[in-house]
Scaffold this motif. Structure first.
Motif, PDB file in Angstrom:
ATOM      1  N   PRO A 169      32.733  35.814  27.091  1.00  0.00           N
ATOM      2  CA  PRO A 169      32.726  36.927  28.051  1.00  0.00           C
ATOM      3  C   PRO A 169      33.550  36.566  29.273  1.00  0.00           C
ATOM      4  O   PRO A 169      33.436  35.462  29.811  1.00  0.00           O
ATOM      5  CB  PRO A 169      31.241  37.073  28.398  1.00  0.00           C
ATOM      6  N   GLN A 170      34.410  37.484  29.679  1.00  0.00           N
ATOM      7  CA  GLN A 170      35.322  37.208  30.779  1.00  0.00           C
ATOM      8  C   GLN A 170      34.759  37.712  32.102  1.00  0.00           C
ATOM      9  O   GLN A 170      34.109  38.757  32.172  1.00  0.00           O
ATOM     10  CB  GLN A 170      36.671  37.879  30.514  1.00  0.00           C
ATOM     11  N   LEU A 171      35.010  36.935  33.138  1.00  0.00           N
ATOM     12  CA  LEU A 171      34.634  37.349  34.479  1.00  0.00           C
ATOM     13  C   LEU A 171      35.629  38.385  34.972  1.00  0.00           C
ATOM     14  O   LEU A 171      36.839  38.217  34.817  1.00  0.00           O
ATOM     15  CB  LEU A 171      34.630  36.139  35.412  1.00  0.00           C
ATOM     16  N   THR A 172      35.154  39.444  35.539  1.00  0.00           N
ATOM     17  CA  THR A 172      36.047  40.468  36.090  1.00  0.00           C
ATOM     18  C   THR A 172      35.698  40.688  37.559  1.00  0.00           C
ATOM     19  O   THR A 172      34.569  40.475  37.997  1.00  0.00           O
ATOM     20  CB  THR A 172      35.905  41.803  35.337  1.00  0.00           C
ATOM     21  N   CYS A 173      36.683  41.107  38.312  1.00  0.00           N
ATOM     22  CA  CYS A 173      36.448  41.414  39.716  1.00  0.00           C
ATOM     23  C   CYS A 173      37.432  42.477  40.144  1.00  0.00           C
ATOM     24  O   CYS A 173      38.320  42.867  39.392  1.00  0.00           O
ATOM     25  CB  CYS A 173      36.592  40.163  40.581  1.00  0.00           C
ATOM     26  N   ASP A 174      37.289  42.938  41.348  1.00  0.00           N
ATOM     27  CA  ASP A 174      38.170  43.961  41.902  1.00  0.00           C
ATOM     28  C   ASP A 174      39.567  43.378  42.070  1.00  0.00           C
ATOM     29  O   ASP A 174      39.791  42.477  42.880  1.00  0.00           O
ATOM     30  CB  ASP A 174      37.629  44.433  43.241  1.00  0.00           C
ATOM     31  N   SER A 175      40.514  43.871  41.260  1.00  0.00           N
ATOM     32  CA  SER A 175      41.876  43.334  41.298  1.00  0.00           C
ATOM     33  C   SER A 175      42.587  43.646  42.608  1.00  0.00           C
ATOM     34  O   SER A 175      43.620  43.045  42.909  1.00  0.00           O
ATOM     35  CB  SER A 175      42.692  43.894  40.126  1.00  0.00           C
ATOM     36  N   SER A 176      42.053  44.588  43.375  1.00  0.00           N
ATOM     37  CA  SER A 176      42.688  44.945  44.647  1.00  0.00           C
ATOM     38  C   SER A 176      42.200  44.063  45.801  1.00  0.00           C
ATOM     39  O   SER A 176      42.725  44.143  46.904  1.00  0.00           O
ATOM     40  CB  SER A 176      42.410  46.415  44.975  1.00  0.00           C
ATOM     41  N   ALA A 177      41.201  43.215  45.542  1.00  0.00           N
ATOM     42  CA  ALA A 177      40.657  42.367  46.594  1.00  0.00           C
ATOM     43  C   ALA A 177      41.717  41.379  47.072  1.00  0.00           C
ATOM     44  O   ALA A 177      42.452  40.798  46.280  1.00  0.00           O
ATOM     45  CB  ALA A 177      39.429  41.620  46.084  1.00  0.00           C
ATOM     46  N   LYS A 178      41.771  41.174  48.388  1.00  0.00           N
ATOM     47  CA  LYS A 178      42.756  40.280  48.970  1.00  0.00           C
ATOM     48  C   LYS A 178      42.310  38.825  48.848  1.00  0.00           C
ATOM     49  O   LYS A 178      41.125  38.511  48.968  1.00  0.00           O
ATOM     50  CB  LYS A 178      42.992  40.631  50.440  1.00  0.00           C
ATOM     51  N   ALA A 179      43.270  37.949  48.597  1.00  0.00           N
ATOM     52  CA  ALA A 179      43.005  36.514  48.532  1.00  0.00           C
ATOM     53  C   ALA A 179      43.570  35.894  49.803  1.00  0.00           C
ATOM     54  O   ALA A 179      44.729  35.487  49.845  1.00  0.00           O
ATOM     55  CB  ALA A 179      43.646  35.912  47.291  1.00  0.00           C
ATOM     56  N   ILE A 180      42.745  35.830  50.838  1.00  0.00           N
ATOM     57  CA  ILE A 180      43.203  35.373  52.149  1.00  0.00           C
ATOM     58  C   ILE A 180      42.497  34.073  52.526  1.00  0.00           C
ATOM     59  O   ILE A 180      41.288  33.957  52.412  1.00  0.00           O
ATOM     60  CB  ILE A 180      42.942  36.446  53.219  1.00  0.00           C
ATOM     61  N   PHE A 181      43.298  33.088  52.961  1.00  0.00           N
ATOM     62  CA  PHE A 181      42.746  31.813  53.393  1.00  0.00           C
ATOM     63  C   PHE A 181      43.518  31.339  54.615  1.00  0.00           C
ATOM     64  O   PHE A 181      44.751  31.284  54.599  1.00  0.00           O
ATOM     65  CB  PHE A 181      42.852  30.772  52.270  1.00  0.00           C
ATOM     66  N   ASN A 182      42.777  31.039  55.679  1.00  0.00           N
ATOM     67  CA  ASN A 182      43.390  30.613  56.944  1.00  0.00           C
ATOM     68  C   ASN A 182      44.462  31.587  57.417  1.00  0.00           C
ATOM     69  O   ASN A 182      45.529  31.187  57.901  1.00  0.00           O
ATOM     70  CB  ASN A 182      43.983  29.211  56.811  1.00  0.00           C
ATOM     71  N   GLY A 183      44.186  32.865  57.217  1.00  0.00           N
ATOM     72  CA  GLY A 183      45.088  33.897  57.699  1.00  0.00           C
ATOM     73  C   GLY A 183      46.284  34.177  56.822  1.00  0.00           C
ATOM     74  O   GLY A 183      47.101  35.040  57.141  1.00  0.00           O
ATOM     75  N   VAL A 184      46.413  33.453  55.714  1.00  0.00           N
ATOM     76  CA  VAL A 184      47.542  33.654  54.802  1.00  0.00           C
ATOM     77  C   VAL A 184      47.073  34.432  53.578  1.00  0.00           C
ATOM     78  O   VAL A 184      46.049  34.105  52.982  1.00  0.00           O
ATOM     79  CB  VAL A 184      48.149  32.307  54.353  1.00  0.00           C
ATOM     80  N   ASP A 185      47.810  35.472  53.201  1.00  0.00           N
ATOM     81  CA  ASP A 185      47.466  36.297  52.052  1.00  0.00           C
ATOM     82  C   ASP A 185      48.159  35.749  50.802  1.00  0.00           C
ATOM     83  O   ASP A 185      49.385  35.774  50.692  1.00  0.00           O
ATOM     84  CB  ASP A 185      47.902  37.748  52.302  1.00  0.00           C
TER      85      ASP A 185
END
Length: 225
Positions: A169-185
């Motif tokens: 079974p595969q994990l799914t999540c909102d593909s539109s969610a931003k991946a931001i770390f220390n202010g960098v996208d």
């Protein structure tokens, strides 16, 4: 049987089938215990952007093949390997005309010589190996699948489908969610679902921790390509 196909056998098969191809093989994860997609497997062992270029070429030059590409490559968990097909000349000519136009565009987009070792410089062959399956799906060809063997190791037959791994079974999540770390996208280069579904150890550790997975990607994943 471990005997190679004889001429009369090929003729008899092609009287009832469109073509003869290598038996489909499963795409497995790095540990080999779960099925992954054809695209995921390619990215594990080759450049992660080759297929993106191929898909964009098809999207812009041959959009009528886009659905077949997505079904065979982005969603499929197996493919007929080795660039092997036996068929009538008319079908072969049609396939080659389509394939070589795409490969010509790839040659313009990708520098597959500089910075790649001799194995990875075989990119056109690796891509066409997958594109054959796109062509088969697009035209819904009736394929006779033959098990293959290496002449140097005739006992190394392709594995039977009944022994294939199962799809976890595969994990799914909102593909539109931003991946931001220390202010960098990092959204343009990082996909949480893809990252944790790709490797069992990452899945077990980060299946409920998107930020932790992103931190792992930044610290380790990027350098491991």
């Amino acid at each position: 049987s471990k005997q190679m196909l004889r001429d009369y056998e090929i003729e008899n098969i092609l009287a009832n089938y469109d073509c003869i191809v290598a038996a489909k093989e499963p795409c497995t994860s790095s540990i080999g215990c779960n099925l992954i997609t054809v695209a995921e497997q390619y990215r594990m062992i080759h450049s992660s952007t080759d297929l993106l270029h191929a898909r964009e070429i098809i999207r812009t030059k041959r959009p009528d093949y886009l659905d077949a590409f997505d079904e065979a490559i982005c969603e499929g968990h197996s493919f007929s390997p080795c660039n092997m097909i036996i068929c009538k000349k008319e079908l072969m000519d049609r396939y080659c005309k389509w394939l070589f136009k795409i490969e010509k565009q790839l040659d313009k987009r990708i520098d597959y010589i500089s910075g790649r070792d001799s194995y990875q410089q075989r990119m056109p062959g690796f891509i066409s190996e997958r594109l054959l399956n796109v062509f088969l799906r697009k035209h819904d060809l009736k394929c006779y699948e033959c098990r293959i063997f290496n002449p140097a190791n005739k006992d190394a037959l392709t594995i039977d489908r009944c022994t294939w791994p199962r799809t976890r079974p595969q994990l799914t999540c909102d593909s539109s969610a931003k991946a931001i770390f220390n202010g960098v996208d990092y959204s343009s280069v990082f996909n949480y679902s893809f990252y944790v579904n790709h490797y069992e150890d990452l899945f077990d550790r980060y299946k409920n921790d998107p930020l932790g997975a992103l931190e792992h990607f930044i610290a380790i994943g990027i350098n491991e390509h």
